[in-house]
Design an enzyme around this catalytic site. Sequence first.
Site, PDB file in Angstrom:
ATOM      1  N   CYS A   1       0.838  -1.189   0.000  1.00 35.21           N
ATOM      2  CA  CYS A   1       0.000   0.000   0.000  1.00 35.21           C
ATOM      3  C   CYS A   1       0.881   1.250   0.000  1.00 35.21           C
ATOM      4  CB  CYS A   1      -0.865   0.002   1.251  1.00 35.21           C
ATOM      5  SG  CYS A   1      -1.726  -1.549   1.486  1.00 35.21           S
TER       6      CYS A   1
ATOM      7  N   ARG B   1       1.241   1.878  -6.040  1.00 33.33           N
ATOM      8  CA  ARG B   1       1.457   0.998  -4.900  1.00 33.33           C
ATOM      9  C   ARG B   1       0.270   0.078  -4.617  1.00 33.33           C
ATOM     10  NH1 ARG B   1       5.131  -0.138  -0.871  1.00 33.33           N
ATOM     11  NH2 ARG B   1       6.707   1.436  -0.752  1.00 33.33           N
TER      12      ARG B   1
ATOM     13  N   TRP C   1      -3.778  -1.927  -1.337  1.00 41.58           N
ATOM     14  CA  TRP C   1      -3.753  -3.199  -2.070  1.00 41.58           C
ATOM     15  C   TRP C   1      -4.234  -4.224  -1.050  1.00 41.58           C
ATOM     16  CZ3 TRP C   1      -1.714  -8.088  -1.815  1.00 41.58           C
ATOM     17  CH2 TRP C   1      -1.719  -8.835  -2.997  1.00 41.58           C
TER      18      TRP C   1
ATOM     19  N   ASN D   1       0.820  -0.583   6.175  1.00 37.50           N
ATOM     20  CA  ASN D   1       1.319  -1.399   5.082  1.00 37.50           C
ATOM     21  C   ASN D   1       1.917  -2.632   5.738  1.00 37.50           C
ATOM     22  OD1 ASN D   1       2.328  -2.318   2.698  1.00 37.50           O
ATOM     23  ND2 ASN D   1       3.857  -0.685   2.446  1.00 37.50           N
ATOM     24  N   GLY D   2       1.509  -3.833   5.316  1.00 35.75           N
ATOM     25  CA  GLY D   2       2.024  -5.040   5.952  1.00 35.75           C
ATOM     26  C   GLY D   2       0.879  -5.904   6.430  1.00 35.75           C
TER      27      GLY D   2
ATOM     28  N   GLU E   1      11.044 -13.113 -19.235  1.00 36.78           N
ATOM     29  CA  GLU E   1      10.622 -11.730 -18.994  1.00 36.78           C
ATOM     30  C   GLU E   1       9.569 -11.301 -20.027  1.00 36.78           C
ATOM     31  OE1 GLU E   1      10.749  -9.698 -16.697  1.00 36.78           O
ATOM     32  OE2 GLU E   1      10.468  -7.719 -17.586  1.00 36.78           O
TER      33      GLU E   1
ATOM     34  N   LYS F   1       5.879 -10.001 -19.012  1.00 34.15           N
ATOM     35  CA  LYS F   1       5.297  -8.727 -19.472  1.00 34.15           C
ATOM     36  C   LYS F   1       3.956  -8.993 -20.140  1.00 34.15           C
ATOM     37  CE  LYS F   1       7.243  -6.197 -17.730  1.00 34.15           C
ATOM     38  NZ  LYS F   1       8.322  -6.556 -16.903  1.00 34.15           N
TER      39      LYS F   1
ATOM     40  N   GLU G   1       1.207 -10.123 -17.431  1.00 30.76           N
ATOM     41  CA  GLU G   1       0.786  -9.128 -16.435  1.00 30.76           C
ATOM     42  C   GLU G   1       0.043  -7.947 -17.073  1.00 30.76           C
ATOM     43  OE1 GLU G   1       3.792  -6.992 -14.205  1.00 30.76           O
ATOM     44  OE2 GLU G   1       5.180  -7.051 -15.878  1.00 30.76           O
TER      45      GLU G   1
ATOM     46  N   HIS H   1      10.133 -31.937 -23.991  1.00 28.09           N
ATOM     47  CA  HIS H   1       9.903 -32.667 -22.731  1.00 28.09           C
ATOM     48  C   HIS H   1       8.520 -32.372 -22.171  1.00 28.09           C
ATOM     49  CE1 HIS H   1      14.080 -34.020 -22.623  1.00 28.09           C
ATOM     50  NE2 HIS H   1      14.319 -32.847 -23.191  1.00 28.09           N
TER      51      HIS H   1
ATOM     52  N   LYS I   1       3.126  -2.130  -7.594  1.00 22.77           N
ATOM     53  CA  LYS I   1       4.509  -2.010  -8.065  1.00 22.77           C
ATOM     54  C   LYS I   1       5.511  -2.662  -7.112  1.00 22.77           C
ATOM     55  CE  LYS I   1       7.769   0.139 -10.654  1.00 22.77           C
ATOM     56  NZ  LYS I   1       8.023  -0.708 -11.826  1.00 22.77           N
TER      57      LYS I   1
END
Length: 616
Positions: free
Chosen positions: A2, A27, A77, A103-104, A489, A493, A496, A512, A611
């Site tokens: 947050c 955030r 969040w 936050n936490g 990566e 991208k 997300e 495989h 983020k």
Amino acid sequence: MCGIIAYTGSREAVPVLLAGLRDLEYRGYDSTGVAILDDAGGELTVVKRRGKISELDAAISSQSISSAHTGLGHTRWATHGVPSDENAHPHASCGGEVVVVHNGIVENYGELRKELTDRGHIFGSETDTETIAHLIEENLKLGHDLVTSLREASGQLVGSQAIVALSEAEPGVVVGARLGNAGGIVVGYGEGEMLLSSDLAALLPHTSKVAFLDDGQIVRISANGATFATRDGRPAKVNPSTILLDATTADKGTYETYMLKEIMEQPVALADTIGGLMTVEPARLYLDDLGDVRPWLERVERVLLVGMGTSLHAAMVGRWYFEQIARLPADIDNASEFRYREPVLGPETLVVSVSQSGETVDVLEAMNVARACGSPQITICNTPGSQSTRLADGTVHTYAGLERGVASTKTFTTSLAALFALALETAQVRGRISEQEFASHIQGLVAMPEIVGRQLDAFDVVAKAAERFSTTEHILFLGRGPALPIALEGALKMKELSYVHAEGYAAGEMKHGPIALIDQNFPTIALAGQHALRSKIISNIEQIRARKGEVLAIVTEGDEELIALADAALTVPSVPALLEPVAAIVPLQILAYATAKTRGCNIDQPRNLAKTVTVE
Ligand code: M6R
């Protein structure tokens, strides 16, 4: 995860808080809220709403809120309790004399909530945070001041937290505590005003003079300044420092999204990072913040690189740099796995953490584990003063400027540049590199900003190629060698941003299992640059096409054979093998961006994400 902002001083608090919340929206964006402490009567008013800041803004405009010069704000969040008006922060105690943003995670909140309820407290939300407001209130009622009450309450909490609180009992005062690694608290020093925030980004428009709280520290701010204390109540000395970061770089400017701006900024971000770490004539490195860890570069027997998400992918490329350039055994690990594995390591292992924010909880805890094992540590970080830079023995800074898009782009490519520089430094200290090789590596890296600029000139061509993916539900990304992390990566991208299911795989792993997925509806993006064991990748592409799979190949300019073989191709300029990842990621960033845009996704605020991940 947050975002927190608090203000006390000569200006009206609400506009400062709302501007801060806009700077912090990356955030978390489930809900937002503010609390202000009326100057005259010392009365608290809370306004909070589910949804984006625009909802809060509208709610504030529709109420006649008295002017106040002290307040706090939060962008959430959600962890405990769905996003709703009630669960939005700030949370007040039952008497309404205390408000808290947080936050936490309060890990023992169930237990605390039961005890508090048994003592007569009435809860208005489902959150863990609200327990903190009630605990502070109980302590205030015992006659403690706000700092002591926060400290006493903190002593009852299990888990990592950043807490900021206001009380009607102390007008003009804001208090904050950092307990563990669930996000930082930064103190901003203004002229006749003081601020607190979870992030540097929200303070920089007001001041460049800041101080960072360490684990266990508590701060009290009033318009005149800040005082600090330790967890056990002793005064603490925390020196502010001046941060030279331009807040205007955090504006979107004329771009429609932060991510697009940050993709386009990569040539400058790379040039600034490379220019900050080395010169070409003479070929020399200036890793000035390695501090006491430099001699360890000679002594260590191996390197372990840790990170999460995009930074973990950068670490994976970094492994190649350490092995190929410094000929030092190198491994990578996901920080969230490493921290719980009781890893076998000691002073013989250099631990290199990669984190753009320097506040990712799993990375910080992994660093604590490495410290307990006695390993020397270096962090690659884009945020000056952040916790990872304070935990590490040395830092290699990237100079990408603030990154606001939730999807990391410029901090990825600049982390690769920093890792390359660190591997070169290690090779030099260990006498594993000739002057000629050293100079040639530096020249290769120095050319990358221009190469990346050329990649960006082809933005429209790449965006056009992305049209194919606007309707697909699955994409496979394949790579080998240093291109494998780029495949991972690229897939990250894509998923997300566009919510297309994308898998990154080692091309050699295809047969495989994953090849079973391939049909005409399951396209593949193959990293097929000149260094990626080209003949093997050619075979992989043939095998996919033989099963009616469609292939978009990322190939080296002029590689007509591969261009003819694939269904479509995008080109990357020819660069030295180890630097190909820096160039090859650019079209994948653009592909993900353009696909998300066509699919109507929120590019800067993808669903469910934030983020900086400060909770487990
Ligand atoms: O701040 P950090 O680099 O430690 O963040 C780690 C990850 O959360 C981050 O790289 C994330 O995967 C990216 N923002 C995704 O684009």
